[in-house]
Design an enzyme around this catalytic site. Sequence first.
Site, PDB file in Angstrom:
ATOM      1  CB  CYS A  70      -5.782  -9.878 -14.154  1.00  0.00           C
ATOM      2  SG  CYS A  70      -4.616  -8.695 -13.462  1.00  0.00           S
ATOM      3  CG  HIS A  99      -6.242 -12.615 -11.123  1.00  0.00           C
ATOM      4  ND1 HIS A  99      -4.960 -12.833 -11.589  1.00  0.00           N
ATOM      5  CD2 HIS A  99      -6.321 -11.280 -10.826  1.00  0.00           C
ATOM      6  CE1 HIS A  99      -4.306 -11.676 -11.592  1.00  0.00           C
ATOM      7  NE2 HIS A  99      -5.103 -10.734 -11.125  1.00  0.00           N
ATOM      8  CG  ASN A 152      -1.866  -9.447  -9.867  1.00  0.00           C
ATOM      9  OD1 ASN A 152      -1.793 -10.235 -10.813  1.00  0.00           O
ATOM     10  ND2 ASN A 152      -2.759  -8.478  -9.803  1.00  0.00           N
TER      11      ASN A 152
HETATM   12  O1  UT7 Z   1      -5.117  -7.837 -10.816  1.00  0.00           O
HETATM   13  C1  UT7 Z   1      -5.635  -6.621 -11.218  1.00  0.00           C
HETATM   14  C2  UT7 Z   1      -6.672  -6.222 -10.334  1.00  0.00           C
HETATM   15  N1  UT7 Z   1      -6.123  -5.576  -9.170  1.00  0.00           N
HETATM   16  C3  UT7 Z   1      -6.681  -5.808  -8.011  1.00  0.00           C
HETATM   17  O2  UT7 Z   1      -7.563  -6.630  -7.922  1.00  0.00           O
HETATM   18  C4  UT7 Z   1      -6.230  -4.971  -6.829  1.00  0.00           C
HETATM   19  C5  UT7 Z   1      -7.432  -4.482  -6.106  1.00  0.00           C
HETATM   20  N2  UT7 Z   1      -7.143  -3.633  -4.964  1.00  0.00           N
HETATM   21  C6  UT7 Z   1      -6.541  -4.083  -3.838  1.00  0.00           C
HETATM   22  O3  UT7 Z   1      -6.112  -5.213  -3.761  1.00  0.00           O
HETATM   23  C7  UT7 Z   1      -6.499  -3.153  -2.665  1.00  0.00           C
HETATM   24  O4  UT7 Z   1      -7.319  -2.035  -2.904  1.00  0.00           O
HETATM   25  C8  UT7 Z   1      -5.080  -2.672  -2.271  1.00  0.00           C
HETATM   26  C9  UT7 Z   1      -4.290  -3.829  -1.718  1.00  0.00           C
HETATM   27  C10 UT7 Z   1      -4.390  -2.097  -3.487  1.00  0.00           C
HETATM   28  C11 UT7 Z   1      -5.157  -1.616  -1.194  1.00  0.00           C
HETATM   29  O5  UT7 Z   1      -5.818  -2.142  -0.054  1.00  0.00           O
HETATM   30  P1  UT7 Z   1      -6.997  -1.322   0.635  1.00  0.00           P
HETATM   31  O6  UT7 Z   1      -7.443  -2.102   1.776  1.00  0.00           O
HETATM   32  O7  UT7 Z   1      -8.005  -1.024  -0.448  1.00  0.00           O
HETATM   33  O8  UT7 Z   1      -6.250  -0.062   1.124  1.00  0.00           O
HETATM   34  P2  UT7 Z   1      -6.545   1.453   0.769  1.00  0.00           P
HETATM   35  O9  UT7 Z   1      -6.115   1.753  -0.619  1.00  0.00           O
HETATM   36  O10 UT7 Z   1      -7.950   1.757   1.171  1.00  0.00           O
HETATM   37  O11 UT7 Z   1      -5.588   2.172   1.768  1.00  0.00           O
HETATM   38  C12 UT7 Z   1      -5.721   2.094   3.193  1.00  0.00           C
HETATM   39  C13 UT7 Z   1      -4.577   2.835   3.836  1.00  0.00           C
HETATM   40  C14 UT7 Z   1      -4.312   4.210   3.222  1.00  0.00           C
HETATM   41  O12 UT7 Z   1      -3.918   5.096   4.241  1.00  0.00           O
HETATM   42  P3  UT7 Z   1      -4.962   6.134   4.863  1.00  0.00           P
HETATM   43  O13 UT7 Z   1      -5.403   6.961   3.704  1.00  0.00           O
HETATM   44  O14 UT7 Z   1      -6.052   5.289   5.437  1.00  0.00           O
HETATM   45  O15 UT7 Z   1      -4.139   6.852   5.867  1.00  0.00           O
HETATM   46  C15 UT7 Z   1      -3.146   3.964   2.298  1.00  0.00           C
HETATM   47  O16 UT7 Z   1      -2.382   5.120   2.075  1.00  0.00           O
HETATM   48  O17 UT7 Z   1      -3.373   2.101   3.645  1.00  0.00           O
HETATM   49  C16 UT7 Z   1      -2.372   2.949   3.075  1.00  0.00           C
HETATM   50  N3  UT7 Z   1      -1.509   2.138   2.217  1.00  0.00           N
HETATM   51  C17 UT7 Z   1      -0.416   1.498   2.677  1.00  0.00           C
HETATM   52  N4  UT7 Z   1       0.121   1.394   3.898  1.00  0.00           N
HETATM   53  C18 UT7 Z   1       1.230   0.642   4.026  1.00  0.00           C
HETATM   54  C19 UT7 Z   1      -1.631   1.908   0.896  1.00  0.00           C
HETATM   55  N5  UT7 Z   1      -0.646   1.099   0.462  1.00  0.00           N
HETATM   56  C20 UT7 Z   1       0.125   0.844   1.564  1.00  0.00           C
HETATM   57  C21 UT7 Z   1       1.281   0.079   1.765  1.00  0.00           C
HETATM   58  N6  UT7 Z   1       1.794   0.000   3.004  1.00  0.00           N
HETATM   59  N7  UT7 Z   1       1.879  -0.599   0.764  1.00  0.00           N
END
Ligand code: UT7
Length: 332
Positions: A113, A253, A283
Amino acid sequence: MTRAAITGVASYVPEKVLTNFDLEKMVDTNNEWIISRTGIKERHIVAEGEASSDMSVKAIEKLLKQTGVRADEIDAIIVATVTPDMLFPSTAALIQNKIGATKAWGYDLSGACSGFLFALKSGGSLVQTGHKKVIVVGVDTMSSIMDYTDRNTCILFGDGAGAVLLEPTEDEKFGIIDDILYLDGSGGDALYMTAGGSRKPASQATLDAGDHYLKQDGRSVFKRASKDMAQVSVDILNQNNFKAEDVAIFIPHQANKRIIDVAASRAGFTDEQVLINIDKYGNTTAGTLPLGLDEVVRENRIQDGSLVLLAAFGAGYTWGSTLLRYGPSRKA
Ligand code: UT7
């Protein structure tokens, strides 16, 4: 001192749009979750058979038309990408041949990125050491390495390409002023794709294991990206004695709207100063910054001489910021 100036920018995204509602039919997710956790509404996806060099060529053809520069005037082509058409020959070589840049040399560069910032540094150095016209491309076909059964990753990424023309300038009103770039390989286990390289060549076993797909520990990346992209944005302003209000546009980004908000508020930018287009493209990895720059130029949100701050964070970990004054834009 000679500076490298961005004298033109253009971009391309594929026609096909994949919306959050389309993804609802593919994995256990929903539009509200994706918008509230990431800011993404839709992303563009390549047509079958379309690859990174094709998107790059479309962006470069627009760039050459806009600027009135001929392909045979280009000295070098640098391509930032983690999704080259193939391991070799380089995407730069494929592009060179397709556009007929008969005089150019060039290479690909893998900075994920932050790749476009790394490539700008590289291209800027070539300009400062005698090259007259360098094309820097940021492109990724993230759909080619997406597991569309993994809701943690497939909702985040899209495809796109952007290209800038770098030329020398002696005029202090223009050009790249400064950059701060970092690499921290200890973060390598948070965002990666293991197969297809020399460690794990393609095999039936790697296919069965899904090792040709991107994997991410989203929370770890989120924490580091929020902290480091904000800090490097603040640092480059301080280092060059600029205040937030001096900046015409902050182009971060586009990985997650929440990460952007942290960086923008830490650096003290108003909403109007921040480019956000993650809702439309998701992204696009090395594509986000040139796509953003092209958008602000096309929408007249900046003019020649405007102060622009670019910042990124990504796999590696890689991160950084680049401060520049846009233009003088070359018109055909
Ligand atoms: O460009 C390269 C660099 N990449 C980034 O900068 C990405 C960085 N990370 C992120 O943007 C975020 O961590 C994500 C968008 C990937 C995830 O968001 P989050 O707020 O960190 O969610 P999480 O991973 O903590 O998950 C929260 C909940 C989980 O369920 P439980 O365990 O709380 O029951 C996930 O399983 O959300 C669930 N979840 C989803 N639910 C619906 C994860 N993905 C999804 C989804 N739809 N697509």
